[in-house]
Design a protein around this motif. Structure first.
Motif, PDB file in Angstrom:
ATOM      1  N   ALA A  81       0.828  -1.215   0.000  1.00 39.44           N
ATOM      2  CA  ALA A  81       0.000   0.000   0.000  1.00 39.44           C
ATOM      3  C   ALA A  81       0.860   1.263   0.000  1.00 39.44           C
ATOM      4  N   GLY A  82       2.084   1.187   0.507  1.00 37.47           N
ATOM      5  CA  GLY A  82       2.972   2.346   0.553  1.00 37.47           C
ATOM      6  C   GLY A  82       3.805   2.544  -0.695  1.00 37.47           C
ATOM      7  N   MET A  83       3.672   1.656  -1.654  1.00 38.17           N
ATOM      8  CA  MET A  83       4.448   1.766  -2.892  1.00 38.17           C
ATOM      9  C   MET A  83       3.784   2.756  -3.846  1.00 38.17           C
ATOM     10  N   PRO A  84       4.553   3.279  -4.796  1.00 36.47           N
ATOM     11  CA  PRO A  84       3.956   4.164  -5.809  1.00 36.47           C
ATOM     12  C   PRO A  84       2.849   3.456  -6.584  1.00 36.47           C
ATOM     13  N   ALA A  85       1.888   4.219  -7.058  1.00 35.58           N
ATOM     14  CA  ALA A  85       0.725   3.657  -7.760  1.00 35.58           C
ATOM     15  C   ALA A  85       1.133   2.792  -8.954  1.00 35.58           C
ATOM     16  N   ALA A  86       2.138   3.206  -9.705  1.00 35.13           N
ATOM     17  CA  ALA A  86       2.569   2.431 -10.874  1.00 35.13           C
ATOM     18  C   ALA A  86       3.103   1.063 -10.456  1.00 35.13           C
ATOM     19  N   VAL A  87       3.839   1.011  -9.367  1.00 33.52           N
ATOM     20  CA  VAL A  87       4.378  -0.264  -8.872  1.00 33.52           C
ATOM     21  C   VAL A  87       3.233  -1.143  -8.372  1.00 33.52           C
ATOM     22  N   GLN A  88       2.268  -0.533  -7.703  1.00 33.17           N
ATOM     23  CA  GLN A  88       1.104  -1.287  -7.229  1.00 33.17           C
ATOM     24  C   GLN A  88       0.343  -1.914  -8.405  1.00 33.17           C
ATOM     25  N   ARG A  89       0.190  -1.160  -9.487  1.00 36.47           N
ATOM     26  CA  ARG A  89      -0.509  -1.689 -10.672  1.00 36.47           C
ATOM     27  C   ARG A  89       0.252  -2.876 -11.259  1.00 36.47           C
ATOM     28  N   GLU A  90       1.574  -2.766 -11.349  1.00 31.09           N
ATOM     29  CA  GLU A  90       2.372  -3.869 -11.885  1.00 31.09           C
ATOM     30  C   GLU A  90       2.268  -5.097 -10.993  1.00 31.09           C
ATOM     31  N   LEU A  91       2.300  -4.873  -9.698  1.00 35.95           N
ATOM     32  CA  LEU A  91       2.166  -5.984  -8.757  1.00 35.95           C
ATOM     33  C   LEU A  91       0.779  -6.619  -8.879  1.00 35.95           C
ATOM     34  N   ASP A  92      -0.257  -5.789  -9.030  1.00 34.57           N
ATOM     35  CA  ASP A  92      -1.616  -6.316  -9.211  1.00 34.57           C
ATOM     36  C   ASP A  92      -1.704  -7.169 -10.476  1.00 34.57           C
ATOM     37  N   GLU A  93      -1.054  -6.727 -11.556  1.00 36.32           N
ATOM     38  CA  GLU A  93      -1.069  -7.504 -12.800  1.00 36.32           C
ATOM     39  C   GLU A  93      -0.350  -8.840 -12.608  1.00 36.32           C
ATOM     40  N   MET A  94       0.788  -8.810 -11.922  1.00 38.61           N
ATOM     41  CA  MET A  94       1.526 -10.045 -11.671  1.00 38.61           C
ATOM     42  C   MET A  94       0.679 -11.004 -10.840  1.00 38.61           C
ATOM     43  N   VAL A  95       0.040 -10.489  -9.800  1.00 36.18           N
ATOM     44  CA  VAL A  95      -0.810 -11.317  -8.943  1.00 36.18           C
ATOM     45  C   VAL A  95      -1.968 -11.899  -9.742  1.00 36.18           C
ATOM     46  N   THR A  96      -2.572 -11.091 -10.591  1.00 37.92           N
ATOM     47  CA  THR A  96      -3.690 -11.557 -11.409  1.00 37.92           C
ATOM     48  C   THR A  96      -3.272 -12.727 -12.291  1.00 37.92           C
ATOM     49  N   ILE A  97      -2.120 -12.614 -12.908  1.00 37.85           N
ATOM     50  CA  ILE A  97      -1.631 -13.696 -13.766  1.00 37.85           C
ATOM     51  C   ILE A  97      -1.348 -14.942 -12.936  1.00 37.85           C
ATOM     52  N   LEU A  98      -0.707 -14.775 -11.774  1.00 37.06           N
ATOM     53  CA  LEU A  98      -0.375 -15.920 -10.927  1.00 37.06           C
ATOM     54  C   LEU A  98      -1.610 -16.575 -10.319  1.00 37.06           C
ATOM     55  N   LEU A  99      -2.688 -15.824 -10.170  1.00 37.59           N
ATOM     56  CA  LEU A  99      -3.917 -16.396  -9.624  1.00 37.59           C
ATOM     57  C   LEU A  99      -4.713 -17.176 -10.665  1.00 37.59           C
ATOM     58  N   SER A 100      -4.527 -16.868 -11.936  1.00 38.83           N
ATOM     59  CA  SER A 100      -5.249 -17.632 -12.962  1.00 38.83           C
ATOM     60  C   SER A 100      -4.530 -18.969 -13.162  1.00 38.83           C
ATOM     61  N   ALA A 101      -5.302 -20.013 -13.330  1.00 40.86           N
ATOM     62  CA  ALA A 101      -4.709 -21.348 -13.504  1.00 40.86           C
ATOM     63  C   ALA A 101      -3.756 -21.408 -14.696  1.00 40.86           C
ATOM     64  N   PRO A 102      -4.139 -20.863 -15.876  1.00 36.93           N
ATOM     65  CA  PRO A 102      -3.194 -20.908 -17.001  1.00 36.93           C
ATOM     66  C   PRO A 102      -1.928 -20.087 -16.729  1.00 36.93           C
ATOM     67  N   GLY A 103      -2.084 -18.920 -16.122  1.00 33.87           N
ATOM     68  CA  GLY A 103      -0.923 -18.081 -15.821  1.00 33.87           C
ATOM     69  C   GLY A 103      -0.006 -18.725 -14.806  1.00 33.87           C
ATOM     70  N   ARG A 104      -0.603 -19.306 -13.752  1.00 36.04           N
ATOM     71  CA  ARG A 104       0.186 -19.979 -12.718  1.00 36.04           C
ATOM     72  C   ARG A 104       0.976 -21.131 -13.329  1.00 36.04           C
TER      73      ARG A 104
END
Length: 170
Positions: A81-104
């Protein structure tokens, strides 16, 4: 350029754009965080990763291990939450990919969900990321490991594992 090669490049480009659009759509509809808080699936992902990355430093007994892991997850959430917004967005994208079965599966080779995978299976998946020849997989490994360690060792109660007595009293 030969026609056959042009068709292959066109198909590959179309698939890549479709994948990128799918990730963008998935991130918008299923965010890893909402109002700065991890969603349940994101918590499961990070609890699995934390159990694997911090295996040698977490308390051994289940009665103390679980609270230490949950406190770590809260610190991780605060760190993100304390990271810059751009870094948070990149982390959210990475998490989204890792949470999807094909991405994982594509990135880590992990067939089980993060909740069902054992720490050993997750450690093997993380080693695959670390030793990959693809720089994006290596970056994912480093991001997950560094975030895990930073959030864990930010707590004074974890400093003893490092042999760090704490700051000098002035």
């Amino acid at each position: 350029m030969q026609r056959r090669r042009l068709l292959k490049v066109g198909l590959a480009s179309g698939a890549l754009l479709t994948l990128a659009g799918g990730v963008a759509w998935w991130t918008a509809t299923e965010p890893g965080r909402e109002r700065g808080r991890f969603q349940p699936a994101t918590r499961s992902l990070f609890l699995g990763i934390g159990s694997a990355v911090l295996a040698g430093v977490l308390p051994e007994t289940p009665s103390t291990r679980e609270p230490a892991l949950l406190a770590w997850l809260d610190r991780l959430e605060t760190t993100v939450a304390g990271m810059p917004a751009a870094v948070q967005r990149e982390l959210d994208e990475m998490v989204t990919i890792l949470l999807s079965a094909p991405g994982r599966f594509a990135l880590t080779g992990l067939r089980s969900s993060w909740e069902e995978a054992t720490p050993t299976q997750i450690q093997v998946a993380l080693q695959g990321l670390r030793s990959s020849t693809w720089s994006v997989r290596q970056q994912i490994f480093h991001a997950l490991r560094d975030l895990s360690n930073a959030a864990y060792f930010a707590a004074p109660e974890s400093w003893a594992v490092l042999g760090y007595p704490g700051p000098l009293k002035v």
